[in-house]
Structure formats: C-alpha cells, structure tokens
Motif scaffolding. Sequence first.
Motif, PDB file in Angstrom:
ATOM      1  N   THR A  28       6.089   0.381  -2.259  1.00  0.00           N
ATOM      2  CA  THR A  28       6.567  -0.654  -3.157  1.00  0.00           C
ATOM      3  C   THR A  28       6.506  -0.078  -4.566  1.00  0.00           C
ATOM      4  OG1 THR A  28       5.607  -2.340  -1.706  1.00  0.00           O
ATOM      5  CG2 THR A  28       6.259  -3.034  -3.920  1.00  0.00           C
ATOM      6  N   ALA A  29       7.672   0.064  -5.197  1.00  0.00           N
ATOM      7  CA  ALA A  29       7.722   0.623  -6.546  1.00  0.00           C
ATOM      8  C   ALA A  29       7.967  -0.489  -7.550  1.00  0.00           C
ATOM      9  CB  ALA A  29       8.832   1.661  -6.646  1.00  0.00           C
ATOM     10  N   LEU A  30       7.260  -0.413  -8.656  1.00  0.00           N
ATOM     11  CA  LEU A  30       7.460  -1.335  -9.767  1.00  0.00           C
ATOM     12  C   LEU A  30       7.925  -0.488 -10.937  1.00  0.00           C
ATOM     13  CD1 LEU A  30       7.190  -4.230 -10.787  1.00  0.00           C
ATOM     14  CD2 LEU A  30       4.833  -3.719 -11.387  1.00  0.00           C
ATOM     15  N   GLY A  31       9.233  -0.538 -11.190  1.00  0.00           N
ATOM     16  CA  GLY A  31       9.800   0.306 -12.237  1.00  0.00           C
ATOM     17  C   GLY A  31       9.527   1.770 -11.953  1.00  0.00           C
ATOM     18  N   ASN A  32       9.321   2.545 -13.015  1.00  0.00           N
ATOM     19  CA  ASN A  32       8.975   3.954 -12.845  1.00  0.00           C
ATOM     20  C   ASN A  32       7.531   4.213 -13.268  1.00  0.00           C
ATOM     21  OD1 ASN A  32       9.287   3.655 -15.605  1.00  0.00           O
ATOM     22  ND2 ASN A  32      10.184   5.682 -15.892  1.00  0.00           N
ATOM     23  N   PHE A  33       6.690   3.170 -13.170  1.00  0.00           N
ATOM     24  CA  PHE A  33       5.316   3.322 -13.626  1.00  0.00           C
ATOM     25  C   PHE A  33       4.253   2.923 -12.611  1.00  0.00           C
ATOM     26  CE2 PHE A  33       7.090  -0.650 -15.160  1.00  0.00           C
ATOM     27  CZ  PHE A  33       6.161  -1.597 -14.740  1.00  0.00           C
ATOM     28  N   GLU A  34       4.668   2.471 -11.417  1.00  0.00           N
ATOM     29  CA  GLU A  34       3.678   2.076 -10.418  1.00  0.00           C
ATOM     30  C   GLU A  34       4.285   2.143  -9.030  1.00  0.00           C
ATOM     31  OE1 GLU A  34       1.220  -1.464 -11.232  1.00  0.00           O
ATOM     32  OE2 GLU A  34       1.938  -2.188  -9.304  1.00  0.00           O
ATOM     33  N   VAL A  35       3.544   2.689  -8.075  1.00  0.00           N
ATOM     34  CA  VAL A  35       3.972   2.681  -6.679  1.00  0.00           C
ATOM     35  C   VAL A  35       2.744   2.406  -5.801  1.00  0.00           C
ATOM     36  CG1 VAL A  35       3.760   5.185  -6.318  1.00  0.00           C
ATOM     37  CG2 VAL A  35       5.273   3.880  -4.882  1.00  0.00           C
ATOM     38  N   CYS A  36       2.912   1.484  -4.864  1.00  0.00           N
ATOM     39  CA  CYS A  36       1.873   1.197  -3.878  1.00  0.00           C
ATOM     40  C   CYS A  36       2.306   1.799  -2.549  1.00  0.00           C
ATOM     41  CB  CYS A  36       1.658  -0.307  -3.718  1.00  0.00           C
ATOM     42  SG  CYS A  36       0.907  -1.067  -5.157  1.00  0.00           S
ATOM     43  N   VAL A  37       1.384   2.462  -1.880  1.00  0.00           N
ATOM     44  CA  VAL A  37       1.649   3.093  -0.588  1.00  0.00           C
ATOM     45  C   VAL A  37       0.723   2.453   0.431  1.00  0.00           C
ATOM     46  CG1 VAL A  37       1.725   5.253   0.701  1.00  0.00           C
ATOM     47  CG2 VAL A  37       2.177   5.268  -1.766  1.00  0.00           C
ATOM     48  N   GLU A  38       1.313   1.922   1.498  1.00  0.00           N
ATOM     49  CA  GLU A  38       0.543   1.340   2.589  1.00  0.00           C
ATOM     50  C   GLU A  38       0.728   2.193   3.839  1.00  0.00           C
ATOM     51  OE1 GLU A  38       0.937  -3.061   2.967  1.00  0.00           O
ATOM     52  OE2 GLU A  38       2.411  -2.761   1.369  1.00  0.00           O
ATOM     53  N   ASN A  39      -0.218   2.138   4.736  1.00  0.00           N
ATOM     54  CA  ASN A  39      -0.188   2.862   6.011  1.00  0.00           C
ATOM     55  C   ASN A  39      -0.140   4.370   5.813  1.00  0.00           C
ATOM     56  OD1 ASN A  39      -0.131   0.389   7.297  1.00  0.00           O
ATOM     57  ND2 ASN A  39       2.061   0.399   7.583  1.00  0.00           N
ATOM     58  N   TYR A  40      -1.011   4.897   4.979  1.00  0.00           N
ATOM     59  CA  TYR A  40      -1.078   6.341   4.776  1.00  0.00           C
ATOM     60  C   TYR A  40      -2.300   6.882   5.507  1.00  0.00           C
ATOM     61  CZ  TYR A  40      -4.859   5.681   1.432  1.00  0.00           C
ATOM     62  OH  TYR A  40      -6.054   5.366   0.848  1.00  0.00           O
ATOM     63  N   ARG A  41      -2.341   8.184   5.683  1.00  0.00           N
ATOM     64  CA  ARG A  41      -3.460   8.816   6.388  1.00  0.00           C
ATOM     65  C   ARG A  41      -4.454   9.487   5.456  1.00  0.00           C
ATOM     66  NH1 ARG A  41      -1.006  11.245  12.002  1.00  0.00           N
ATOM     67  NH2 ARG A  41      -0.648   9.211  12.937  1.00  0.00           N
ATOM     68  N   GLY A  42      -3.973   9.979   4.324  1.00  0.00           N
ATOM     69  CA  GLY A  42      -4.888  10.639   3.395  1.00  0.00           C
ATOM     70  C   GLY A  42      -4.157  11.211   2.197  1.00  0.00           C
ATOM     71  N   ILE A  43      -4.936  11.569   1.182  1.00  0.00           N
ATOM     72  CA  ILE A  43      -4.402  12.215  -0.012  1.00  0.00           C
ATOM     73  C   ILE A  43      -4.632  13.712   0.166  1.00  0.00           C
ATOM     74  CG2 ILE A  43      -4.619  12.461  -2.515  1.00  0.00           C
ATOM     75  CD1 ILE A  43      -5.818   9.597  -2.525  1.00  0.00           C
ATOM     76  N   THR A  44      -3.545  14.501   0.118  1.00  0.00           N
ATOM     77  CA  THR A  44      -3.684  15.947   0.326  1.00  0.00           C
ATOM     78  C   THR A  44      -3.688  16.736  -0.973  1.00  0.00           C
ATOM     79  OG1 THR A  44      -1.306  16.163   0.711  1.00  0.00           O
ATOM     80  CG2 THR A  44      -2.696  15.871   2.646  1.00  0.00           C
TER      81      THR A  44
END
Length: 95
Positions: A28-44
């Motif tokens: 879910t992106a809000l403009g070009n300043f925020e993005v929410c990521v759901e159902n991820y496995r990890g930060i690489t």
Amino acid sequence: MDREQIRERLASAASMPKDVVMGAAVLTALGNFEVCVENYRGITEYTDTLVRVQTKEGQIRVSGKRLQVEYYTNSEMKITGKISKIEFVDGRKEE
C-alpha cells in the motif's frame, strides 16, 4: 494446471482475498513518501537508499532517499522517506 493456478481458482471460487489464500505480499503506497508491506518474510538489506524485502514470490526493492523502516511486525512493515522506485524481483532469478 500448477499449484499457483489452483490456489487462484480456489480464492476466486470461495470469494476469498488472494493474499489470504496464496500468501501474496500486499503493498500500500501513500504518495511517494510511504509504503506498507504485508505478508513479507524478512528484510534482507536496509540502508537509507535501499530496503530489500523478501517475500514468498521473490523480493521487493524500495529505492529512494532518507528511507527508514518506521515499524515492523511479523506480518507488516512501514517504510518512509522519499521513494523513487519500487521493484519486484522474481524469486527464481539469480542475481
């Protein structure tokens, strides 16, 4: 018919969201300043210019400036900053 196609058909037939049935990532992106990521496995990878997130399907790369992971839980995260690009990289590719 492969498993992915079967899951998609089941989700359609049962009127269930694909993210629930297939475990697909939801952005879910809000403009070009925020993005929410759901159902991820990890930060690489996490720097102020790149956040790489592993998902079931592959990888999501968020590029920009002054990037920060505002919060993360087992299933959701919020990335903020000046976002310039969101890329989806197939998990079957070797890089």
